[in-house]
Motif scaffolding. Structure first.
Motif, PDB file in Angstrom:
ATOM      1  N   ASP A  22       0.856  -1.292  -0.116  1.00 53.83           N
ATOM      2  CA  ASP A  22      -0.212  -0.003   0.039  1.00 53.83           C
ATOM      3  C   ASP A  22       0.880   1.260  -0.066  1.00 53.83           C
ATOM      4  O   ASP A  22       1.866   1.145   0.815  1.00 53.83           O
ATOM      5  CB  ASP A  22      -0.781   0.147   1.218  1.00 53.83           C
ATOM      6  N   VAL A  25       0.438   8.212   2.769  1.00 51.08           N
ATOM      7  CA  VAL A  25       1.147   9.394   3.042  1.00 51.08           C
ATOM      8  C   VAL A  25       1.371   9.404   4.698  1.00 51.08           C
ATOM      9  O   VAL A  25       0.362   9.043   5.371  1.00 51.08           O
ATOM     10  CB  VAL A  25       0.487  10.599   2.890  1.00 51.08           C
ATOM     11  N   PRO A  77       4.947  10.386   0.677  1.00 56.32           N
ATOM     12  CA  PRO A  77       4.583   9.115   0.414  1.00 56.32           C
ATOM     13  C   PRO A  77       5.588   7.965   0.591  1.00 56.32           C
ATOM     14  O   PRO A  77       6.912   7.981   0.832  1.00 56.32           O
ATOM     15  CB  PRO A  77       4.304   9.002  -1.287  1.00 56.32           C
ATOM     16  N   GLU A 157      -2.704   7.159 -10.462  1.00 53.35           N
ATOM     17  CA  GLU A 157      -3.025   7.787  -9.202  1.00 53.35           C
ATOM     18  C   GLU A 157      -1.795   8.205  -8.257  1.00 53.35           C
ATOM     19  O   GLU A 157      -1.786   8.759  -7.244  1.00 53.35           O
ATOM     20  CB  GLU A 157      -3.874   6.986  -8.496  1.00 53.35           C
ATOM     21  N   MET A 158      -0.511   7.876  -9.204  1.00 54.06           N
ATOM     22  CA  MET A 158       0.705   8.009  -8.308  1.00 54.06           C
ATOM     23  C   MET A 158       1.700   8.554  -9.212  1.00 54.06           C
ATOM     24  O   MET A 158       1.722   7.812 -10.466  1.00 54.06           O
ATOM     25  CB  MET A 158       0.984   6.948  -7.402  1.00 54.06           C
ATOM     26  N   PHE A 177      -2.045   7.638   6.150  1.00 52.69           N
ATOM     27  CA  PHE A 177      -3.288   8.335   5.384  1.00 52.69           C
ATOM     28  C   PHE A 177      -3.255   7.448   4.051  1.00 52.69           C
ATOM     29  O   PHE A 177      -2.303   7.530   3.196  1.00 52.69           O
ATOM     30  CB  PHE A 177      -2.811   9.563   5.341  1.00 52.69           C
ATOM     31  N   GLY A 178      -4.498   7.112   3.485  1.00 55.35           N
ATOM     32  CA  GLY A 178      -4.601   6.542   2.306  1.00 55.35           C
ATOM     33  C   GLY A 178      -5.216   5.352   2.225  1.00 55.35           C
ATOM     34  O   GLY A 178      -6.116   5.190   3.176  1.00 55.35           O
ATOM     35  N   PRO A 179      -5.180   4.492   1.376  1.00 59.05           N
ATOM     36  CA  PRO A 179      -3.781   4.311   0.665  1.00 59.05           C
ATOM     37  C   PRO A 179      -4.055   5.201  -0.842  1.00 59.05           C
ATOM     38  O   PRO A 179      -5.253   5.523  -1.237  1.00 59.05           O
ATOM     39  CB  PRO A 179      -4.045   2.956  -0.114  1.00 59.05           C
ATOM     40  N   VAL A 180      -3.038   5.864  -1.075  1.00 59.72           N
ATOM     41  CA  VAL A 180      -2.884   6.633  -2.264  1.00 59.72           C
ATOM     42  C   VAL A 180      -2.904   5.703  -3.446  1.00 59.72           C
ATOM     43  O   VAL A 180      -3.771   6.049  -4.474  1.00 59.72           O
ATOM     44  CB  VAL A 180      -1.493   7.555  -2.293  1.00 59.72           C
ATOM     45  N   CYS A 182      -2.462   1.092  -4.704  1.00 64.98           N
ATOM     46  CA  CYS A 182      -2.046  -0.177  -4.108  1.00 64.98           C
ATOM     47  C   CYS A 182      -1.285  -1.179  -5.229  1.00 64.98           C
ATOM     48  O   CYS A 182      -1.626  -1.136  -6.395  1.00 64.98           O
ATOM     49  CB  CYS A 182      -3.236  -0.900  -3.663  1.00 64.98           C
TER      50      CYS A 182
ATOM     51  N   LYS B  71       0.952  14.491  -9.154  1.00 69.50           N
ATOM     52  CA  LYS B  71      -0.429  13.820  -9.087  1.00 69.50           C
ATOM     53  C   LYS B  71      -0.825  13.531  -7.560  1.00 69.50           C
ATOM     54  O   LYS B  71      -1.997  13.799  -7.255  1.00 69.50           O
ATOM     55  CB  LYS B  71      -0.536  12.609  -9.585  1.00 69.50           C
ATOM     56  N   LEU B  72       0.126  13.256  -6.841  1.00 71.65           N
ATOM     57  CA  LEU B  72      -0.059  12.885  -5.458  1.00 71.65           C
ATOM     58  C   LEU B  72      -0.617  14.250  -4.792  1.00 71.65           C
ATOM     59  O   LEU B  72      -1.587  14.116  -3.888  1.00 71.65           O
ATOM     60  CB  LEU B  72       1.284  12.334  -4.646  1.00 71.65           C
ATOM     61  N   ARG B  75      -3.980  15.256  -5.654  1.00 72.40           N
ATOM     62  CA  ARG B  75      -4.977  14.400  -5.120  1.00 72.40           C
ATOM     63  C   ARG B  75      -5.504  14.769  -3.611  1.00 72.40           C
ATOM     64  O   ARG B  75      -6.474  14.721  -3.274  1.00 72.40           O
ATOM     65  CB  ARG B  75      -4.798  12.882  -5.433  1.00 72.40           C
ATOM     66  N   VAL B  81      -7.821  11.468  -2.020  1.00 77.06           N
ATOM     67  CA  VAL B  81      -7.240  10.168  -1.616  1.00 77.06           C
ATOM     68  C   VAL B  81      -8.194   9.575  -0.473  1.00 77.06           C
ATOM     69  O   VAL B  81      -8.430  10.368   0.462  1.00 77.06           O
ATOM     70  CB  VAL B  81      -5.853  10.602  -0.964  1.00 77.06           C
ATOM     71  N   PRO B  82      -8.710   8.496  -0.962  1.00 76.78           N
ATOM     72  CA  PRO B  82      -9.496   7.676   0.137  1.00 76.78           C
ATOM     73  C   PRO B  82      -8.827   7.543   1.528  1.00 76.78           C
ATOM     74  O   PRO B  82      -7.651   7.293   1.477  1.00 76.78           O
ATOM     75  CB  PRO B  82     -10.011   6.496  -0.592  1.00 76.78           C
ATOM     76  N   GLN B  83      -9.532   7.612   2.644  1.00 73.72           N
ATOM     77  CA  GLN B  83      -8.565   7.417   3.649  1.00 73.72           C
ATOM     78  C   GLN B  83      -9.317   6.051   4.514  1.00 73.72           C
ATOM     79  O   GLN B  83     -10.378   6.161   4.738  1.00 73.72           O
ATOM     80  CB  GLN B  83      -9.004   8.574   4.951  1.00 73.72           C
ATOM     81  N   ARG B  84      -8.547   5.157   4.584  1.00 73.97           N
ATOM     82  CA  ARG B  84      -8.823   3.745   5.253  1.00 73.97           C
ATOM     83  C   ARG B  84      -8.716   4.072   6.668  1.00 73.97           C
ATOM     84  O   ARG B  84      -7.796   4.669   6.972  1.00 73.97           O
ATOM     85  CB  ARG B  84      -8.001   2.728   4.774  1.00 73.97           C
TER      86      ARG B  84
END
Lengths: 263, 124
Positions: A22, A25, A77, A157-158, A177-180, A182, B71-72, B75, B81-84
Motif C-alpha cells: 500500500d 502518506v 509518500p 494515481e501516483m 493516510f490513504g492508500p494513495v 496499491c 499527481k499525489l 489528489r 485520496v480515500p482514507q482507510r
C-alpha cells in the motif's frame, strides 16, 4: 511490457485492510547525531506531504558519554513493507487465544478487532523522486536490479519514484493516510524479494544469476585455477548473450578432532 | 508582479514598502495578518482583507506546482485520496501455511554470506 513497465499490471484495487505494497502518506524519520542538521525551534508547521522538506528537532538535553541525538522527520509518500502476516500477527494470535478459550470465531475476530493494542506499528519505507538517487543508476532502480531500492511506476494515481529500503521505519497505524495507490500481487512479489535481498540476503543475487541462466544453452566453457587456488569456471551462454562465472573454494584439509564435550 | 525588499531589524521589526502601503491604504495602527505557508514563507496583508482565507489556495498552488509528486499533491489537496480507517476494523483472520521448522544447518546455509565487502569505512 512487464509489471514494472505497465501501470495496469503494477497497480491493483485496494484490499480491505492495510497490506504490503500500500502506498500511503505518513511521517518518516531518520535519527541523527545532534549537529548533523540545523535543529528548528519546536513546534514547526507540518512539512509539505510530498516529502520535499523535513523538520529537525534535538531530542534531549545532556552532555553524557553517549552521543546527543536529533530527529529529522518528513511527511510524504511511503510504501508499507511489512509482510501481510506480520501486519496482523498479534491480531491472529489473539483470535487463536480467544478460540482456545471457547469463543466462536466470529466473536473472537470482533473482540480482536476492537483491541487497538494489537499490531500497533508496521514498517514503511519512503518513496523519493529519482532526483534524490545517489551512487546508483536510475535504469537499474527502474528495472528493480539495484539492491536497496524498489521502483514506483508512474500511474494514474501516483507519480513515479523509488522506495528507499535503507529508510524503513516503524510507524503507528493511526498515522497512515490513504492508500494513495496499491500494488498488484506481481509488484508485491518483487517488493518482497527486494526487501529480503536488502535486509538479509544480498548474496542470494548469486543464486539469482544462476536462476537467470536456467534454460540458456552453454556454448563455451573455460576452467582455470585463480591465484587463490580457487577453481573458476567461465560459462558462455547462448553464443555470448550472457556469461556466468562459478568459483569453487579449495577443499580444506580436515583439522584434527578437538576434545568434544559430549552430550 | 512588483517585488520589494525590506530589512528585518532587532526583534523582527520591519517596514512595509511605501508603494504597497499606499496602494493598500494601510494607515498607522492598522492590523496586519501574517499566515505561515511554510517555515520560511509567509502571506501578509491588512487584516481587513483576510489573507488567512486565501492562504490555503496559495499553499496548495505552491505545493503542487513545485512538487516532485504533482499527481499525489493534486489528489491530496482536492481530497481525492480515500482514507482507510487505520484501526483494523476490517481485519480478517489469516491462516498462513505452517512452515516446517528448519534445522540449524539449513539456516546456516541460507544465511551464509560471501566475504565480498571491499572496503569498510571504520568508526572514525
Amino acid at each position: 511490457m512487464g509489471v514494472l513497465d505497465d501501470p495496469a499490471l503494477y497497480y491493483a484495487p485496494p484490499q480491505d485492510d492495510w497490506a504490503q505494497g500500500d502506498i500511503v502518506v505518513v511521517p518518516t524519520v531518520v535519527l541523527r547525531a545532534r549537529g548533523e542538521r540545523t535543529a528548528a525551534v519546536y513546534p514547526q508547521p507540518a512539512p509539505p506531504p510530498d516529502g520535499s522538506s523535513s523538520v529537525v528537532y534535538d531530542l534531549w538535553a545532556g552532555d553524557g558519554p553517549l552521543p546527543a541525538s536529533a530527529a529529522e522527520c518528513w511527511l510524504g509518500p511511503a510504501v508499507v513493507v511489512s509482510d501481510d502476516c506480520a501486519i496482523d500477527k498479534e491480531f491472529n494470535a489473539r483470535v487463536d487465544e480467544l478460540l482456545a478459550a471457547g469463543c466462536a470465531e466470529a466473536e473472537a475476530i470482533e473482540v480482536a478487532r476492537q483491541d487497538e493494542s494489537l499490531d500497533r506499528t508496521l514498517l514503511v519505507a519512503p518513496v523519493l523522486p529519482y532526483g534524490q538517487l545517489r551512487f546508483t543508476r536510475e535504469d537499474a532502480v527502474r528495472t528493480a536490479q539495484a539492491v536497496g531500492y524498489f521502483p514506483v511506476v508512474d500511474g494514474p494515481e501516483m507519480d513515479e519514484g523509488y522506495v528507499d529500503l535503507g529508510r524503513i521505519v516503524p510507524v503507528s497505524r493511526h498515522l497512515l493516510f490513504g492508500p494513495v495507490a496499491c500494488l498488484s500481487e506481481g509488484a508485491r512479489s518483487i517488493l518482497r524479494w527486494k526487501v529480503a535481498q536488502y535486509c538479509a540476503a544480498r548474496n542470494l543475487s548469486v543464486d539469482a544469476q544462476i536462476a537467470a541462466a536456467v534454460g540458456r544453452t552453454i556454448t563455451r566453457m573455460q576452467a582455470v585455477e585463480d591465484s587463490k587456488r580457487r577453481l573458476v569456471v567461465d560459462l558462455e551462454l547462448d553464443g555470448g548473450a550472457a556469461r556466468l562465472r562459478l568459483r569453487q573454494e579449495p577443499r580444506k584439509e580436515e583439522a584434527p578432532p578437538a576434545r568434544g564435550r559430549g552430550r | 508582479m512588483r517585488t520589494f525588499t525590506t530589512l528585518a531589524r532587532e526583534r523582527g521589526v520591519t517596514t512595509i514598502p511605501v508603494d504597497l502601503r499606499q496602494t493598500a491604504d494601510v494607515q498607522p495602527e492598522a492590523e496586519l495578518t501574517w499566515v505561515e505557508i511554510s517555515p520560511c514563507f509567509w502571506l501578509v496583508g491588512p487584516a481587513r482583507c483576510h489573507p488567512e482565507e486565501v492562504a490555503p489556495l496559495v499553499a496548495g498552488a505552491l505545493l503542487s506546482g513545485r512538487s516532485a509528486f504533482p499527481k499525489l499533491m493534486s489528489r491530496l489537496l482536492s481530497g481525492e485520496v480515500p482514507q482507510r480507517v487505520g484501526r483494523g476494523h476490517k481485519r480478517q483472520r489469516r491462516l498462513p501455511p505452517q512452515a516446517s521448522p528448519m534445522t540449524e544447518e539449513q539456516m546456516v546455509t541460507l544465511g551464509a554470506t560471501s566475504p565480498s565487502v571491499r572496503h569498510r569505512r571504520g568508526r572514525e
